[in-house]
Design an enzyme around this catalytic site. Structure first.
Site, short mmCIF file in Angstrom:
data_model
loop_
_atom_site.label_atom_id
_atom_site.label_comp_id
_atom_site.label_asym_id
_atom_site.label_seq_id
_atom_site.Cartn_x
_atom_site.Cartn_y
_atom_site.Cartn_z
N GLN A 141 91.61 24.85 76.87
CA GLN A 141 92.73 25.84 77.11
C GLN A 141 92.90 25.92 78.74
O GLN A 141 93.65 26.44 79.19
CB GLN A 141 92.54 27.15 76.45
CG GLN A 141 92.56 27.05 75.17
CD GLN A 141 93.94 26.85 74.36
OE1 GLN A 141 94.20 26.88 73.08
NE2 GLN A 141 95.07 26.68 75.27
N ASP A 142 91.81 25.55 79.44
CA ASP A 142 91.72 25.68 81.02
C ASP A 142 91.06 24.65 81.68
O ASP A 142 90.36 24.72 82.68
CB ASP A 142 91.20 27.14 81.19
CG ASP A 142 91.39 27.55 82.75
OD1 ASP A 142 92.43 27.26 83.23
OD2 ASP A 142 90.62 28.42 83.26
N LEU A 143 91.67 23.59 81.26
CA LEU A 143 90.95 22.26 81.98
C LEU A 143 91.61 22.21 83.46
O LEU A 143 92.87 22.26 83.37
CB LEU A 143 91.29 20.82 81.05
CG LEU A 143 90.37 20.83 79.86
CD1 LEU A 143 90.93 19.45 78.90
CD2 LEU A 143 88.95 20.56 80.24
#
Lengths: 473, 250
Positions: A141-143
């Protein structure tokens, strides 16, 4: 002692605090080692300590708690090894492996536009890492480039699981009102709508990173407003080839597929992305890959209107999503094989592809090395593979054909399966490689022993005469 | 403390034994039976006797709505539940009935608040099947010093309610066998599912284990001999509806 006041030289829970490696707005990262050398795990360690300052957003604190919950559960070479964590209420900290290497952000800072093959290699490594995470039912979710390390040795390691979603744990970051959380430049459209837990959101982020590595620009900029953030629900980015003409059409096809606003139009799972990046010649290039001009304003307007009432179909649990859209490797013998066996192989292949659209079939045949002058044999073998596949209904699936040259049939099949993250190998139980391998059954057995996945050994259905019991052996 | 949480046994001794055996394997140091020992199922006397023995050995036992009804059923049953309670009543002897009638509606053992239905009104038998009711129950329970877990049954489904980022509680549907961290600086409400009469289509008996030191809860499903209980229910002449429920877990 509070971890907020932690300083180099202090000792906490048996760890000696070393120099500060990073002091960010969210956390400080110290180099640490065990006070007792005997406990040394054999790799360098860091301690991550959250900054908890009055007035911090709840998101930040819950983010640390989320990472604290997830990291001990994660396994594999694509996440930092977990060592220890402190009691959240007393000493909130995490001790992890210090991953040697440079982040994708550092690589981009040095060279804002990477060489094509380097960008592709980084993309493959990232997609593999992502696949490993999704198999554990976790969506990152936060690449973003700062959260991926190119580890010495060439694999990608993902960092910072503060916003991650684990399908088997309550999501502490969930809320009814569904506010978007993530990094704006890399956030998938469904995340903008506040939806968490779809593994295809990570694929969108990989698309943004590939776009950035190839063109030096962000496909949707770095919007600061809610309206700017919503643009990606309907807007096509400028085609990468317009910014950099030497990008091949197949690569633009891959990048733009990753950036599709609707998750179901992207790759069904990260392993399918690995496959395309590993096999450029097999990418089916559509108009999307060829495009050199931006999308006309009237088409954007239509999409903008549609996006206003966007319906969203959430995906199933990440690991189930992976299982439902497999990559099937069919190893076809090219000589001395009966029609009955070919038929049984086809039946088994159709069953293995499953009912969900998006599965991928790679038809492979292995031949001893062919001389450079012989162009006829590869062409003939490819034609055989194509003819074999014709009766299959592949309208919902992608198919590709490969002739591998090797004297070691089993080795070639296993290597191919490993490189292309194959889910299942389908091959004949007895007939395979009859002509080249005097000890007939060894190829399937070798493959079954060494394969990284399930191997389906197919036998021809033999007619049984009425009243006669078939022999056991 | 490793707390085995068993609720809604519903006169099903085989399911109870299966869950107890699994809880012991998992190292339970304390057992809690969260009510509805009887009702629906074919062998109330056996279950009451087993649970009495467990209580004598230290288990915590609560009373549920079916236990209340079976201890003192109305003379003129108007509903199938009341008719069932009358049947159960007749299967029990006086001491078994008195035992059920005397059980408490709630137990407070910090960090746990144990209650069959909802903590805000235990005798109202509210169904904790959505975040709003769960919020009422949790808000009431955590007024007690040191309480952060509310553990109950009554709804026959396994669920975990927790505080997300927003103001309302969130519902999480657990995956059986997967440990879930439930740190004590947060507040949690679990409905542990039904031992003797699951209603989610899965016939395996349901219970949960809470490890208060490790701050982890794990929901479990245990297969048992459903066929034997169905046969017993038929032999004892239970209504067709009750037999089918056992058979189909719906």
């Amino acid at each position: 002692m509070s971890t907020v006041a932690l300083q180099p030289g202090d000792t906490l829970d048996g760890f000696v605090i070393g120099p500060v490696l990073h002091a960010g707005s969210m956390a400080r990262i110290f180099s640490v080692h065990y006070a007792e050398g005997a406990r040394d795990p054999g790799f360098p360690m860091v301690m991550k300590v959250p900054r908890m300052i009055p007035g911090d957003g709840a998101e930040h604190i819950i983010g640390f708690e989320t990472e604290h919950r997830l990291l001990p559960l994660l396994t594999g070479p694509h996440v930092p090894r977990f060592v220890a964590c402190g009691d959240l209420a007393v000493h909130p900290y995490l001790v992890l492996e210090l991953v040697p290497g440079r982040t994708y952000q550092q690589l981009l800072d040095e060279t804002p536009r990477l060489a094509l093959d380097q960008a592709v290699s980084l993309g493959i490594a990232l997609a593999r890492a992502c696949h490993s995470l999704h198999r554990q039912n976790v969506v990152h979710q936060d690449l973003k480039p700062a959260n991926v390390v190119w580890r010495d040795g060439g694999i990608a390691v993902l960092l910072d699981f503060g916003l991650s979603h684990h399908a088997e744990l309550p999501d502490l970051l969930a809320e009814e009102t569904r506010q978007p959380i993530g990094t704006h430049a890399y956030m998938a459209p469904e995340q903008v709508l506040g939806i968490r837990g779809d593994s295809r959101s990570d694929l969108f982020a990989i698309g943004v990173m590939l776009y950035e590595m190839l063109t030096g620009e962000l496909p949707f900029g770095d919007p600061k407003t809610a309206g700017g953030l919503r643009q990606r629900l309907w807007m096509d980015p400028v085609p990468p080839r317009r910014l950099r003409p030497d990008i091949p059409a197949w690569l633009q096809e891959v990048v733009l597929r990753l950036l599709e606003p609707q998750a179901e139009h992207r790759y069904p799972s990260a392993k399918h992305l690995v496959f395309d990046l590993e096999n450029p010649g097999q990418v089916a290039v559509t108009a999307r890959g060829q495009r050199l001009r931006g999308t006309p304003w009237h088409r954007h307007l239509r999409r903008w209107l549609r996006a206003a009432g966007l319906q969203y179909q959430p995906s199933t649990m990440p690991s189930r999503q992976i299982d439902e859209v497999p990559i099937v490797l069919l190893a076809l013998p090219h000589d001395d094989v009966s029609d009955g066996t070919l038929y049984s192989l086809r039946q088994a292949t159709a069953r293995s592809l499953g009912a969900r659209p998006g599965a991928r079939l790679a038809c492979v045949t292995v031949t001893p090395p062919i001389g450079p002058d012989d162009t006829d044999t590869p062409r003939r073998l490819l034609e055989q593979l194509r003819r074999w596949a014709e009766p299959l209904d592949l309208s919902q699936h992608q198919v590709s054909f490969h002739v591998l040259e090797s004297g070691d049939v089993a080795g070639a099949i296993v290597r191919y399966a490993k490189r292309n993250t194959v889910s299942i190998i389908v091959m004949g139980a007895a007939t395979h490689g009859l002509k080249f391998q005097p000890v007939v059954p060894t190829i399937p057995v070798k493959v079954a022993m060494r394969a990284p996945c399930t191997v389906l050994l197919v036998k021809e259905d033999l007619p049984v005469l009425a009243g006669v019991e078939p022999d056991d052996d | 403390m490793r707390l085995g949480l068993l609720s809604d046994i519903h006169a099903n001794p085989l399911a109870l034994q299966a869950c107890l055996a699994r809880a012991r394997e998992l190292g339970a140091t304390q057992l809690a039976l969260l009510g509805d020992l009887v009702g629906y199922g074919p062998d109330p006397a056996a279950v009451v006797d087993q649970i009495r023995a467990l209580q004598a050995a230290g288990a915590w036992v609560l009373r549920g709505n079916h236990d209340t009804l079976a201890a003192a059923p109305p003379a003129e049953p108007r509903t199938t539940d009341e008719a069932g309670a009358r049947w159960t009543h007749d299967q029990l002897d006086a001491s078994q009935r008195d035992y059920l009638a005397a059980l408490p509606l709630q137990l407070i053992r910090p960090p746990c608040f144990l209650v069959h239905a909802s903590a805000d009104a235990p005798a109202a038998w509210r169904y904790v099947n959505n975040p709003l009711v769960a919020a009422d129950s949790l808000a009431h329970a955590v007024r007690e010093e040191g309480v952060c877990y509310v553990l109950g049954g009554h709804v026959h489904l396994q669920a975990l309610y927790y505080q997300g980022r927003g103001s309302t509680l969130m519902l999480f549907e657990p995956v059986p066998g997967k440990a879930i961290p439930v740190p004590q600086h947060r507040r949690w409400l679990a409905t542990v599912g039904s031992v003797g009469q699951p209603r989610d289509g899965n016939r395996a008996a349901a219970f949960a284990m809470l490890d208060t030191q490790a701050a982890q809860i794990t929901f479990h499903r245990v297969p048992y001999d459903v066929g034997a209980m169905v046969a017993l229910a038929r032999r004892k002449g239970l209504p067709q509806e009750a037999v089918q429920r056992l058979e189909r877990a719906r």
